[in-house]
Scaffold this motif. Structure first.
Motif, PDB file in Angstrom:
ATOM      1  N   MET A 132       0.842  -1.199   0.000  1.00 29.13           N
ATOM      2  CA  MET A 132       0.000   0.000   0.000  1.00 29.13           C
ATOM      3  C   MET A 132       0.873   1.244   0.000  1.00 29.13           C
ATOM      4  N   ALA A 133       0.579   2.167  -0.890  1.00 32.93           N
ATOM      5  CA  ALA A 133       1.358   3.401  -1.015  1.00 32.93           C
ATOM      6  C   ALA A 133       0.574   4.570  -0.435  1.00 32.93           C
ATOM      7  N   THR A 134       1.315   5.589   0.008  1.00 33.38           N
ATOM      8  CA  THR A 134       0.692   6.833   0.444  1.00 33.38           C
ATOM      9  C   THR A 134       0.747   7.819  -0.713  1.00 33.38           C
ATOM     10  N   ILE A 135      -0.419   8.238  -1.190  1.00 32.80           N
ATOM     11  CA  ILE A 135      -0.510   9.123  -2.343  1.00 32.80           C
ATOM     12  C   ILE A 135      -1.143  10.440  -1.910  1.00 32.80           C
ATOM     13  N   LEU A 136      -0.458  11.537  -2.195  1.00 26.95           N
ATOM     14  CA  LEU A 136      -0.971  12.870  -1.883  1.00 26.95           C
ATOM     15  C   LEU A 136      -1.643  13.443  -3.124  1.00 26.95           C
ATOM     16  N   VAL A 137      -2.919  13.787  -3.010  1.00 25.96           N
ATOM     17  CA  VAL A 137      -3.672  14.397  -4.103  1.00 25.96           C
ATOM     18  C   VAL A 137      -3.834  15.878  -3.793  1.00 25.96           C
ATOM     19  N   VAL A 138      -3.322  16.731  -4.691  1.00 29.88           N
ATOM     20  CA  VAL A 138      -3.385  18.180  -4.495  1.00 29.88           C
ATOM     21  C   VAL A 138      -4.226  18.777  -5.615  1.00 29.88           C
ATOM     22  N   VAL A 178      -4.702   7.502   0.868  1.00 33.89           N
ATOM     23  CA  VAL A 178      -4.798   8.762   0.131  1.00 33.89           C
ATOM     24  C   VAL A 178      -4.877   9.935   1.105  1.00 33.89           C
ATOM     25  N   GLU A 179      -3.994  10.911   0.897  1.00 37.22           N
ATOM     26  CA  GLU A 179      -4.020  12.156   1.649  1.00 37.22           C
ATOM     27  C   GLU A 179      -4.442  13.270   0.698  1.00 37.22           C
ATOM     28  N   LEU A 180      -5.217  14.243   1.196  1.00 32.83           N
ATOM     29  CA  LEU A 180      -5.775  15.282   0.333  1.00 32.83           C
ATOM     30  C   LEU A 180      -5.295  16.664   0.750  1.00 32.83           C
ATOM     31  N   ALA A 181      -5.040  17.505  -0.263  1.00 31.14           N
ATOM     32  CA  ALA A 181      -4.701  18.910  -0.035  1.00 31.14           C
ATOM     33  C   ALA A 181      -5.446  19.730  -1.075  1.00 31.14           C
ATOM     34  N   GLU A 182      -6.093  20.812  -0.639  1.00 27.97           N
ATOM     35  CA  GLU A 182      -6.871  21.604  -1.589  1.00 27.97           C
ATOM     36  C   GLU A 182      -6.103  22.793  -2.133  1.00 27.97           C
ATOM     37  N   ALA A 230      -0.403  21.316   0.865  1.00 29.31           N
ATOM     38  CA  ALA A 230       0.559  20.351   0.323  1.00 29.31           C
ATOM     39  C   ALA A 230       1.948  20.576   0.932  1.00 29.31           C
ATOM     40  N   ARG A 231       2.345  21.838   1.064  1.00 30.79           N
ATOM     41  CA  ARG A 231       3.630  22.158   1.691  1.00 30.79           C
ATOM     42  C   ARG A 231       3.679  21.625   3.124  1.00 30.79           C
ATOM     43  N   ALA A 232       2.608  21.884   3.860  1.00 28.38           N
ATOM     44  CA  ALA A 232       2.565  21.469   5.259  1.00 28.38           C
ATOM     45  C   ALA A 232       2.680  19.953   5.385  1.00 28.38           C
ATOM     46  N   PHE A 233       2.018  19.233   4.496  1.00 30.01           N
ATOM     47  CA  PHE A 233       2.100  17.775   4.528  1.00 30.01           C
ATOM     48  C   PHE A 233       3.522  17.314   4.232  1.00 30.01           C
ATOM     49  N   ARG A 234       4.136  17.922   3.202  1.00 31.41           N
ATOM     50  CA  ARG A 234       5.484  17.492   2.797  1.00 31.41           C
ATOM     51  C   ARG A 234       6.527  17.825   3.862  1.00 31.41           C
ATOM     52  N   GLU A 235       6.280  18.834   4.676  1.00 26.55           N
ATOM     53  CA  GLU A 235       7.226  19.187   5.727  1.00 26.55           C
ATOM     54  C   GLU A 235       7.344  18.086   6.778  1.00 26.55           C
ATOM     55  N   LEU A 241       4.887  25.196  -7.087  1.00 27.74           N
ATOM     56  CA  LEU A 241       5.110  24.294  -5.963  1.00 27.74           C
ATOM     57  C   LEU A 241       6.146  23.237  -6.309  1.00 27.74           C
ATOM     58  N   LEU A 242       6.072  22.731  -7.526  1.00 32.47           N
ATOM     59  CA  LEU A 242       7.055  21.747  -7.976  1.00 32.47           C
ATOM     60  C   LEU A 242       8.464  22.339  -7.938  1.00 32.47           C
ATOM     61  N   LYS A 243       8.612  23.576  -8.393  1.00 34.64           N
ATOM     62  CA  LYS A 243       9.905  24.257  -8.359  1.00 34.64           C
ATOM     63  C   LYS A 243      10.398  24.415  -6.920  1.00 34.64           C
ATOM     64  N   GLU A 244       9.494  24.756  -6.015  1.00 34.56           N
ATOM     65  CA  GLU A 244       9.877  24.924  -4.616  1.00 34.56           C
ATOM     66  C   GLU A 244      10.409  23.619  -4.045  1.00 34.56           C
ATOM     67  N   TRP A 245       9.703  22.536  -4.284  1.00 35.49           N
ATOM     68  CA  TRP A 245      10.157  21.239  -3.786  1.00 35.49           C
ATOM     69  C   TRP A 245      11.501  20.857  -4.388  1.00 35.49           C
ATOM     70  N   SER A 246      11.666  21.141  -5.668  1.00 38.46           N
ATOM     71  CA  SER A 246      12.934  20.828  -6.322  1.00 38.46           C
ATOM     72  C   SER A 246      14.077  21.630  -5.721  1.00 38.46           C
ATOM     73  N   ALA A 247      13.852  22.944  -5.522  1.00 40.39           N
ATOM     74  CA  ALA A 247      14.913  23.817  -5.003  1.00 40.39           C
ATOM     75  C   ALA A 247      15.277  23.490  -3.557  1.00 40.39           C
ATOM     76  N   SER A 248      14.316  22.975  -2.783  1.00 39.09           N
ATOM     77  CA  SER A 248      14.559  22.688  -1.367  1.00 39.09           C
ATOM     78  C   SER A 248      14.898  21.226  -1.107  1.00 39.09           C
ATOM     79  N   ALA A 249      15.175  20.490  -2.179  1.00 40.90           N
ATOM     80  CA  ALA A 249      15.544  19.070  -2.081  1.00 40.90           C
ATOM     81  C   ALA A 249      14.430  18.227  -1.466  1.00 40.90           C
ATOM     82  N   GLN A 250      13.181  18.658  -1.620  1.00 41.45           N
ATOM     83  CA  GLN A 250      12.038  17.890  -1.123  1.00 41.45           C
ATOM     84  C   GLN A 250      11.352  17.088  -2.221  1.00 41.45           C
TER      85      GLN A 250
END
Length: 232
Positions: free
Chosen positions: A1-7, A28-32, A37-42, A63-72
Motif C-alpha cells: 500500500m502506497a501513500t498518495i498525496l492528491v493536491v 490517500v491524503e488530500l490537499a486543496e 501540500a507544503r505542510a504535509f510534505r514538511e 510548488l514543484l519548483k519549490e520542492w525541487s529547489a529545497s531538495a524535497q
C-alpha cells in the motif's frame, strides 16, 4: 500500500481520485491548495503526488519548483491539468515531474500512471531533464504513459526517467505539423516496441484498433517496417 498525496482545488476531483485510489488499496491524503501540500510534505514523504497545475493561490508548477529547489522532490510527481500544452509539459518535466495527465482523467490512464509512477525512482531535483534549448529545434524527452505523451492535447504523460533516445521536434512551425510529427514518432516507438503487433499497440495507446489504423494511415506511418511475421 502506497501513500498518495492528491493536491487539487476542486472538491469533486479530490473526492473522485480518493475513492478510486482507496479502492486500489492506497492510503490517500488530500490537499486543496499549495499551502496544505507544503505542510504535509514538511512532516511526511508521500510515495507519489498527484498535483494539479491550475490552483488559485500557488500553481502546481511553482510548488514543484519549490520542492525541487529545497531538495524535497524525493517522490514521483504526476501533474494534472484540463488545459495542458506542450510548453506546460516541458516546463513540468524540466523541474522534475515524471508524468502529465489531461483532465478529465480516465480510470485506465490514472491507474496506469500511478502504477508506473510507484514503480520508478523519484527524480533527482539537482539534475532536471535537459528539455529546452535556445534554438528552434527543441529536444524533448520520450514522454508517455507508455512512454507517452505530450501530444496536443496532452493525453497521458508518464515521462520516462531512465536513459531514453531523444527525438528532436522542431516547434517553430504550424501546430498541426508539430503535433503530427510528435504523434508519428510516438506510434512508431510503440510499433517497434511491440514488434508491429497492432493489438498490443492499441492496448498500450488506449485506442480502438480501427481508429488506430486510420490514425497510422493519416500520419503516414509505415506499418510494414516493424511488422512481425504473422503478427496481429
Amino acid at each position: 500500500m502506497a501513500t498518495i498525496l492528491v493536491v487539487d482545488d476542486e472538491l469533486g476531483i479530490r473526492a473522485l481520485l480518493s475513492e478510486i485510489l482507496s479502492d486500489e488499496g492506497h492510503n490517500v491524503e488530500l490537499a486543496e491548495n499549495a499551502a496544505q501540500a507544503r505542510a504535509f510534505r514538511e512532516t511526511r514523504r508521500p510515495d507519489l503526488v498527484l498535483l494539479d497545475i491550475w490552483m488559485p493561490d500557488v500553481d502546481g508548477i511553482t510548488l514543484l519548483k519549490e520542492w525541487s529547489a529545497s531538495a524535497q522532490l524525493t517522490m514521483p510527481v504526476i501533474m494534472m491539468s484540463g488545459h495542458g500544452t506542450i510548453d506546460t509539459a516541458v516546463e513540468a518535466t524540466k523541474f522534475g515531474a515524471m508524468a502529465f495527465l489531461e483532465k478529465p482523467i480516465t480510470l485506465q490512464k490514472l491507474l496506469r500512471a500511478v502504477e508506473q509512477g510507484l514503480a520508478r525512482q523519484a527524480p533527482r531535483p539537482a539534475q532536471p531533464a535537459p528539455v529546452l534549448h535556445q534554438h528552434a529545434a527543441h529536444p524533448v524527452r520520450d514522454f508517455g504513459i507508455d512512454p507517452a505523451t505530450t501530444g496536443v492535447p496532452l493525453a497521458t504523460a508518464p515521462l520516462m526517467l531512465g536513459p531514453q533516445p531523444e527525438q528532436v521536434f522542431v516547434l517553430d512551425r504550424p501546430l498541426r505539423e508539430a503535433r503530427d510529427a510528435f504523434e508519428k514518432a510516438y506510434f512508431e516507438f510503440h510499433l517497434a516496441k511491440e514488434n508491429g503487433s497492432m493489438t498490443r499497440v492499441a492496448e498500450k495507446t488506449g485506442l480502438e484498433r480501427t481508429h488506430l489504423y486510420r490514425k497510422l494511415k493519416q500520419l503516414g506511418v509505415d506499418l510494414t517496417r516493424n511488422k512481425r511475421s504473422g503478427g496481429n
